[in-house]
Design a protein around this motif. Structure first.
Motif, PDB file in Angstrom:
ATOM      1  N   ASP A   1      70.218  14.973  51.982  1.00 11.97           N
ATOM      2  CA  ASP A   1      68.949  15.237  51.312  1.00 11.97           C
ATOM      3  C   ASP A   1      68.086  13.982  51.251  1.00 11.97           C
ATOM      4  OD1 ASP A   1      69.655  17.849  50.944  1.00 11.97           O
ATOM      5  OD2 ASP A   1      70.358  17.580  48.883  1.00 11.97           O
ATOM      6  N   LYS A   2      68.729  12.829  50.964  1.00 11.62           N
ATOM      7  CA  LYS A   2      67.972  11.585  50.922  1.00 11.62           C
ATOM      8  C   LYS A   2      67.398  11.249  52.291  1.00 11.62           C
ATOM      9  CE  LYS A   2      71.046   8.822  49.120  1.00 11.62           C
ATOM     10  NZ  LYS A   2      71.607   7.568  48.575  1.00 11.62           N
ATOM     11  N   LEU A   3      68.195  11.478  53.352  1.00 15.02           N
ATOM     12  CA  LEU A   3      67.683  11.222  54.699  1.00 15.02           C
ATOM     13  C   LEU A   3      66.497  12.134  55.029  1.00 15.02           C
ATOM     14  CD1 LEU A   3      70.988  10.738  56.740  1.00 15.02           C
ATOM     15  CD2 LEU A   3      69.321   8.982  56.112  1.00 15.02           C
ATOM     16  N   ILE A   4      66.618  13.413  54.655  1.00 11.42           N
ATOM     17  CA  ILE A   4      65.528  14.364  54.919  1.00 11.42           C
ATOM     18  C   ILE A   4      64.261  13.952  54.175  1.00 11.42           C
ATOM     19  CG2 ILE A   4      64.763  16.742  54.573  1.00 11.42           C
ATOM     20  CD1 ILE A   4      67.621  17.639  55.120  1.00 11.42           C
ATOM     21  N   LEU A   5      64.433  13.561  52.891  1.00  9.36           N
ATOM     22  CA  LEU A   5      63.273  13.133  52.116  1.00  9.36           C
ATOM     23  C   LEU A   5      62.655  11.863  52.695  1.00  9.36           C
ATOM     24  CD1 LEU A   5      64.559  13.766  48.469  1.00  9.36           C
ATOM     25  CD2 LEU A   5      62.835  15.077  49.723  1.00  9.36           C
ATOM     26  N   GLY A   6      63.498  10.930  53.110  1.00 12.04           N
ATOM     27  CA  GLY A   6      62.985   9.681  53.668  1.00 12.04           C
ATOM     28  C   GLY A   6      62.222   9.890  54.958  1.00 12.04           C
ATOM     29  N   PHE A   7      62.855  10.614  55.897  1.00 11.88           N
ATOM     30  CA  PHE A   7      62.161  10.859  57.168  1.00 11.88           C
ATOM     31  C   PHE A   7      60.998  11.829  56.987  1.00 11.88           C
ATOM     32  CE2 PHE A   7      66.195   9.251  58.902  1.00 11.88           C
ATOM     33  CZ  PHE A   7      65.685   8.326  59.802  1.00 11.88           C
ATOM     34  N   GLY A   8      61.104  12.709  55.957  1.00 13.84           N
ATOM     35  CA  GLY A   8      59.958  13.573  55.655  1.00 13.84           C
ATOM     36  C   GLY A   8      58.762  12.762  55.194  1.00 13.84           C
ATOM     37  N   GLY A   9      59.025  11.712  54.365  1.00 17.75           N
ATOM     38  CA  GLY A   9      57.931  10.827  53.953  1.00 17.75           C
ATOM     39  C   GLY A   9      57.317  10.097  55.133  1.00 17.75           C
ATOM     40  N   ILE A  10      58.170   9.655  56.056  1.00 19.77           N
ATOM     41  CA  ILE A  10      57.647   8.993  57.264  1.00 19.77           C
ATOM     42  C   ILE A  10      56.784   9.965  58.075  1.00 19.77           C
ATOM     43  CG2 ILE A  10      58.305   7.938  59.463  1.00 19.77           C
ATOM     44  CD1 ILE A  10      60.801   6.859  58.081  1.00 19.77           C
ATOM     45  N   ALA A  11      57.260  11.219  58.179  1.00 18.82           N
ATOM     46  CA  ALA A  11      56.494  12.228  58.922  1.00 18.82           C
ATOM     47  C   ALA A  11      55.154  12.502  58.257  1.00 18.82           C
ATOM     48  CB  ALA A  11      57.305  13.518  59.038  1.00 18.82           C
ATOM     49  N   VAL A  12      55.164  12.564  56.913  1.00 21.70           N
ATOM     50  CA  VAL A  12      53.907  12.813  56.194  1.00 21.70           C
ATOM     51  C   VAL A  12      52.921  11.669  56.426  1.00 21.70           C
ATOM     52  CG1 VAL A  12      52.885  12.974  53.892  1.00 21.70           C
ATOM     53  CG2 VAL A  12      54.928  14.304  54.449  1.00 21.70           C
ATOM     54  N   ALA A  13      53.432  10.416  56.330  1.00 17.94           N
ATOM     55  CA  ALA A  13      52.552   9.263  56.550  1.00 17.94           C
ATOM     56  C   ALA A  13      52.000   9.252  57.978  1.00 17.94           C
ATOM     57  CB  ALA A  13      53.317   7.970  56.268  1.00 17.94           C
ATOM     58  N   PHE A  14      52.870   9.512  58.953  1.00 12.57           N
ATOM     59  CA  PHE A  14      52.437   9.516  60.348  1.00 12.57           C
ATOM     60  C   PHE A  14      51.404  10.611  60.608  1.00 12.57           C
ATOM     61  CE2 PHE A  14      52.976  11.300  64.625  1.00 12.57           C
ATOM     62  CZ  PHE A  14      52.622  10.204  65.392  1.00 12.57           C
ATOM     63  N   CYS A  15      51.697  11.823  60.140  1.00 11.97           N
ATOM     64  CA  CYS A  15      50.773  12.939  60.354  1.00 11.97           C
ATOM     65  C   CYS A  15      49.460  12.725  59.598  1.00 11.97           C
ATOM     66  CB  CYS A  15      51.426  14.252  59.918  1.00 11.97           C
ATOM     67  SG  CYS A  15      52.829  14.742  60.945  1.00 11.97           S
ATOM     68  N   GLY A  16      49.550  12.074  58.420  1.00  8.16           N
ATOM     69  CA  GLY A  16      48.323  11.776  57.687  1.00  8.16           C
ATOM     70  C   GLY A  16      47.421  10.826  58.459  1.00  8.16           C
ATOM     71  N   LEU A  17      48.026   9.787  59.049  1.00  8.19           N
ATOM     72  CA  LEU A  17      47.235   8.843  59.843  1.00  8.19           C
ATOM     73  C   LEU A  17      46.629   9.518  61.071  1.00  8.19           C
ATOM     74  CD1 LEU A  17      49.535   5.685  59.694  1.00  8.19           C
ATOM     75  CD2 LEU A  17      47.377   6.050  58.487  1.00  8.19           C
ATOM     76  N   VAL A  18      47.452  10.336  61.760  1.00  4.54           N
ATOM     77  CA  VAL A  18      46.942  11.044  62.938  1.00  4.54           C
ATOM     78  C   VAL A  18      45.839  12.021  62.539  1.00  4.54           C
ATOM     79  CG1 VAL A  18      47.534  12.652  64.782  1.00  4.54           C
ATOM     80  CG2 VAL A  18      49.098  10.788  64.212  1.00  4.54           C
ATOM     81  N   GLY A  19      46.044  12.735  61.419  1.00  8.13           N
ATOM     82  CA  GLY A  19      45.027  13.676  60.956  1.00  8.13           C
ATOM     83  C   GLY A  19      43.729  12.983  60.568  1.00  8.13           C
ATOM     84  N   TYR A  20      43.852  11.810  59.917  1.00  9.22           N
ATOM     85  CA  TYR A  20      42.650  11.046  59.553  1.00  9.22           C
ATOM     86  C   TYR A  20      41.912  10.586  60.809  1.00  9.22           C
ATOM     87  CZ  TYR A  20      39.754   7.249  57.781  1.00  9.22           C
ATOM     88  OH  TYR A  20      38.698   6.418  57.503  1.00  9.22           O
TER      89      TYR A  20
END
Length: 265
Positions: free
Chosen positions: A89-108
């Motif tokens: 669960d911690k790994l999923i949350l961690g990589f999920g945060g990375i995915a959110v940050a990456f997708c946020g930058l790409v979306g911006y």
């Protein structure tokens, strides 16, 4: 056939961007968790008792573990399972945060690509409102289909407004010129008669009345132009004798021309 993504309709382009970002998110989380599998297994073995580790390795290698080591492994299974679930669960949350940050930058970045022409259009609109009809946004390389159409329509509208302003300026100068001539004739003759330079003759008064009629006709022409611009004009054409018109103009101008020694044929 080559299709530019930046020229797709805004709805389709937005849907495609969302789908691509979701796929990136899944790939980042899945790939990240898989890449940490060996490290997670090493941590799991470190937490297991020695006999449980022995039984675990025997099972993975296809061997039958000893009864006592198997019993130790089974006894610690529930605790290890809870710990393993928490680590995953911690790994999923961690990589999920990375995915959110990456997708946020790409979306911006993509949003800026789409909105930048709108910012240029907003600045051009303010300049147009201030009276700068020569302003243009120009062609854009990025942006949705609707944005490109809006920018093109704005440039066409600005060009039409600039052309209308030029025509209005020219028409104003032409009207001023047409009004100046009969007003000058009227003023010169009336001033001359008031000062006693010109005698008060019936022919002279008749010529001045013709100038007044010319001014009235010019005003009526301006009204006709106004009606034509509002698409309310009903034209009535009739023949005109240019010789008569020329005779009237020359008759009204002879006095002023003669006073300076000029004659017209």
């Amino acid at each position: 056939m080559k299709v530019s993504l930046s020229r797709l309709p805004l709805g389709i382009l937005t849907a495609l961007v969302i789908v691509v970002l979701l796929v990136f998110s899944v790939v980042i989380v899945y790939g990240g968790v898989n890449s940490m599998e060996s490290q997670l297994e090493a941590k799991l073995l470190d937490r297991m008792p020695a006999k449980a580790v022995e039984a675990y390795k025997d099972l993975n290698s296809g061997k039958v573990p000893s009864p006592d080591s198997l019993q130790v492994l089974l006894a610690s299974t529930e605790e290890l399972e809870e710990w393993g679930n928490w680590e995953v669960d911690k790994l999923i949350l961690g990589f999920g945060g990375i995915a959110v940050a990456f997708c946020g930058l790409v979306g911006y970045w993509l949003a800026r690509k789409i909105s930048r022409p709108l910012e240029a259009l907003a600045r051009a609109t303010q300049d147009l409102r201030a009276g700068d009809f020569a302003v243009r946004v120009g062609s854009i390389r990025k942006g949705a289909k609707e944005v490109a159409t809006l920018v093109k329509t704005f440039d066409e509208l600005a060009a039409e407004l600039e052309s209308m302003e030029d025509r209005l300026r020219f028409n104003t100068m032409a009207v001023a010129h047409e009004l100046r001539t009969p007003l000058t004739i009227l003023q010169g003759n009336l001033q001359g008669m008031a000062d006693g330079v010109f005698p008060l003759e019936q022919e002279r008064v008749r010529q001045l009345l013709l100038q007044v009629e010319g001014l009235s006709a010019l005003v009526e022409d301006l009204r006709t132009l106004s009606l034509a611009a509002g698409q309310k004009l009903v034209t009535q054409r009739h023949p005109v004798d240019l010789a008569v018109e020329a005779t009237q103009v020359l008759g009204a101008s002879n006095t002023l021309l003669g006073s300076v020694g000029m004659s017209v044929e």
